[in-house]
Enzyme design. Structure first.
Site, PDB file in Angstrom:
ATOM      1  N   ARG A  78      39.898  47.946  31.154  1.00 48.22           N
ATOM      2  CA  ARG A  78      39.499  47.298  32.411  1.00 48.22           C
ATOM      3  C   ARG A  78      38.493  48.205  33.100  1.00 48.22           C
ATOM      4  NH1 ARG A  78      42.763  44.644  37.413  1.00 48.22           N
ATOM      5  NH2 ARG A  78      42.809  43.004  35.856  1.00 48.22           N
ATOM      6  N   HIS A 132      36.906  37.955  32.487  1.00 48.45           N
ATOM      7  CA  HIS A 132      38.339  38.285  32.540  1.00 48.45           C
ATOM      8  C   HIS A 132      39.087  37.330  31.590  1.00 48.45           C
ATOM      9  CE1 HIS A 132      41.987  39.932  33.873  1.00 48.45           C
ATOM     10  NE2 HIS A 132      42.112  39.396  35.067  1.00 48.45           N
ATOM     11  N   GLN A 177      43.029  36.500  31.507  1.00 47.70           N
ATOM     12  CA  GLN A 177      43.518  35.703  32.634  1.00 47.70           C
ATOM     13  C   GLN A 177      43.439  34.202  32.316  1.00 47.70           C
ATOM     14  OE1 GLN A 177      44.731  36.762  35.874  1.00 47.70           O
ATOM     15  NE2 GLN A 177      45.288  34.599  35.965  1.00 47.70           N
ATOM     16  N   ASP A 189      39.547  32.342  43.878  1.00 49.18           N
ATOM     17  CA  ASP A 189      39.691  33.787  43.634  1.00 49.18           C
ATOM     18  C   ASP A 189      39.168  34.495  44.887  1.00 49.18           C
ATOM     19  OD1 ASP A 189      39.938  36.309  42.467  1.00 49.18           O
ATOM     20  OD2 ASP A 189      38.066  36.159  41.321  1.00 49.18           O
ATOM     21  N   CYS A 193      44.217  33.630  40.341  1.00 47.71           N
ATOM     22  CA  CYS A 193      44.572  34.707  39.415  1.00 47.71           C
ATOM     23  C   CYS A 193      45.393  35.797  40.100  1.00 47.71           C
ATOM     24  CB  CYS A 193      43.308  35.297  38.802  1.00 47.71           C
ATOM     25  SG  CYS A 193      42.098  35.858  40.018  1.00 47.71           S
ATOM     26  N   ARG A 242      50.678  35.846  32.247  1.00 47.71           N
ATOM     27  CA  ARG A 242      49.797  36.937  31.797  1.00 47.71           C
ATOM     28  C   ARG A 242      50.482  37.708  30.677  1.00 47.71           C
ATOM     29  NH1 ARG A 242      46.020  39.144  34.783  1.00 47.71           N
ATOM     30  NH2 ARG A 242      45.292  39.734  32.724  1.00 47.71           N
TER      31      ARG A 242
HETATM   32  N1  NVA Z   1      37.376  38.627  40.803  1.00 50.83           N
HETATM   33  C1  NVA Z   1      38.521  39.491  40.978  1.00 50.83           C
HETATM   34  C2  NVA Z   1      39.558  39.197  39.945  1.00 50.83           C
HETATM   35  C3  NVA Z   1      40.819  40.004  40.087  1.00 50.83           C
HETATM   36  C4  NVA Z   1      41.842  39.697  39.042  1.00 50.83           C
HETATM   37  C5  NVA Z   1      38.069  40.932  40.911  1.00 50.83           C
HETATM   38  O1  NVA Z   1      37.315  41.278  39.995  1.00 50.83           O
HETATM   39  O2  NVA Z   1      38.450  41.723  41.783  1.00 50.83           O
HETATM   40  N1   CP Z   2      44.987  38.802  37.941  1.00 51.19           N
HETATM   41  C1   CP Z   2      44.848  40.118  37.674  1.00 51.19           C
HETATM   42  O1   CP Z   2      44.099  40.530  36.784  1.00 51.19           O
HETATM   43  O2   CP Z   2      45.605  40.917  38.462  1.00 51.19           O
HETATM   44  P1   CP Z   2      45.608  42.520  38.459  1.00 51.19           P
HETATM   45  O3   CP Z   2      44.313  42.967  39.095  1.00 51.19           O
HETATM   46  O4   CP Z   2      46.822  42.880  39.275  1.00 51.19           O
HETATM   47  O5   CP Z   2      45.711  43.001  37.055  1.00 51.19           O
END
Ligand code: NVA
Ligand code: CP
Length: 339
Positions: free
Chosen positions: A106, A133, A136, A229, A270, A322
């Site tokens: 990540r 992502h 997800q 989101d 998400c 997830r």
């Molecule tokens: N768009 C959000 C998704 C989090 C799971 C981010 O990147 O912060």
């Molecule tokens: N939805 C998601 O990816 O959550 P986290 O940032 O908690 O992993």
């Protein structure tokens, strides 16, 4: 289908059939877990989780999924590894690939997860970058399948920042699975043109469609799924909050939008979500912008508390899923034992 040894960098790399098989495998693993059926198929393997950004769901899903499959797990957080500081991503890939059977990443740059995938020599799974992502989406689609029994033909509406990692990945996923994807967003927050074109080509072959509008009311009509989101994603500077609230407050998912959809419609997110002032950032935004934008004065941003707490909301099913879907990805890419 056999995807042993493959990376999951973006859903573009997988066929519709492979995505459906992964979702079905996750449903099977979920059933087995609920029935107490042991499935430690990967007891001789180890995986490493590389996180440059924070996480609750993704980290826990990989850890619990790996442990349920009998694997050893190492977590390397935003501080504590040499990657990017004293060691290149390419070298890190070659080192970790010698010790582990699979690598989750990540971070910020899609290029970094691609480099890991190219040089590690073991499967690499994208646990979120600025661009995509994919894991997800597998959880979201398992959740939709649980609710409706099918994916093809679903009217799926995404409200908000449609060119972030979630908007991009949901668009790809919907195109792959023959769904009708709608983005309700200001034009400057629609996905990249080249990606839209690619997905339009995919949708043509699956019977799906892609639709873009600036009108949230129009988009929500007859919707099966209303999805949103956060308005500002991890890695974006906090200075963008003001302009993002200005641009996106008409796209907040509230009961008015929910009532405009089908009576059977579900709400999805998400997570994490801003739906009240009981988080540090939620309270800060409410304090800083509540007077100018009354809609956010209770810390409710992309979704209201009423919607997320309603019985149409399936956000915690998504969160649970997830784990089952990530487990399916690890099992299918690390072994032949997935049917
Ligand atoms: N768009 C959000 C998704 C989090 C799971 C981010 O990147 O912060
Ligand atoms: N939805 C998601 O990816 O959550 P986290 O940032 O908690 O992993």
């Amino acid at each position: 289908m056999n995807i042993k040894g493959r990376n999951l960098i973006t859903l573009l790399d997988f066929s519709s059939e492979e995505i459906q098989d992964l979702i079905n495998l996750a449903a099977k693993l979920k059933y087995e877990k609920n029935e107490g059926i042991n499935h430690k198929h990967l007891h001789d393997k180890n995986v490493v989780l590389l996180f440059q950004k924070d996480s609750t769901r993704t980290r826990c899903a990989f850890e619990v999924g790996a442990l349920d499959l009998g694997m050893g797990v190492t977590y390397l957080g935003p501080t504590g590894s040499q990657m990017g500081k004293k060691e290149s991503v390419k070298d890190t890939a070659r080192v970790l690939g010698r010790m582990y059977d699979g690598i989750e990443f990540r971070g910020y740059l899609q290029q970094d997860v691609e480099t890991l995938g190219e040089y590690a020599g073991v499967p690499v799974w994208n646990g979120l970058t600025d661009t995509y992502h994919p894991t997800q989406i597998l959880a979201d689609f398992l959740t939709i399948q649980e609710q409706f029994g099918y994916l093809k033909g679903i009217k799926f509406v995404y409200f908000g920042d449609a060119r972030n990692n979630m908007g991009n990945s949901l668009m790809i996923g919907c195109a792959k699975m023959g769904m009708h994807f709608y983005a309700a967003a200001p034009k400057e927050l629609w996905p990249d043109k080249a990606l839209i074109e690619k997905c339009e080509g995919i949708a043509k072959s699956t019977g799906g469609s892609l639709n873009f509008t600036t009108d949230p009311i129009l988009a929500s009509q007859n919707a099966d799924v209303l999805y949103t989101d956060v308005w500002v994603s991890m890695g974006e500077p906090k200075e963008v909050w003001k302009s993002r609230i200005e641009e996106l407050h008409p796209y907040q998912v509230n009961m008015r939008l929910m009532k405009n959809a089908k009576p059977t419609a579900i709400f999805m997110h998400c997570l994490p979500a801003f739906h009240g002032n009981n988080t540090e950032l939620g309270a800060q935004i409410a304090h800083d912008f509540g007077e100018e934008f009354p809609i956010v004065k209770m810390g409710e941003l992309e979704v209201t508390d009423e919607v997320i707490e309603s019985n149409q909301s399936v956000v915690f099913d998504e969160a649970e899923n997830r784990m089952h879907t990530i487990k399916a990805v690890m099992l299918a890419t690390l072994s032949d034992l997935y049917v």
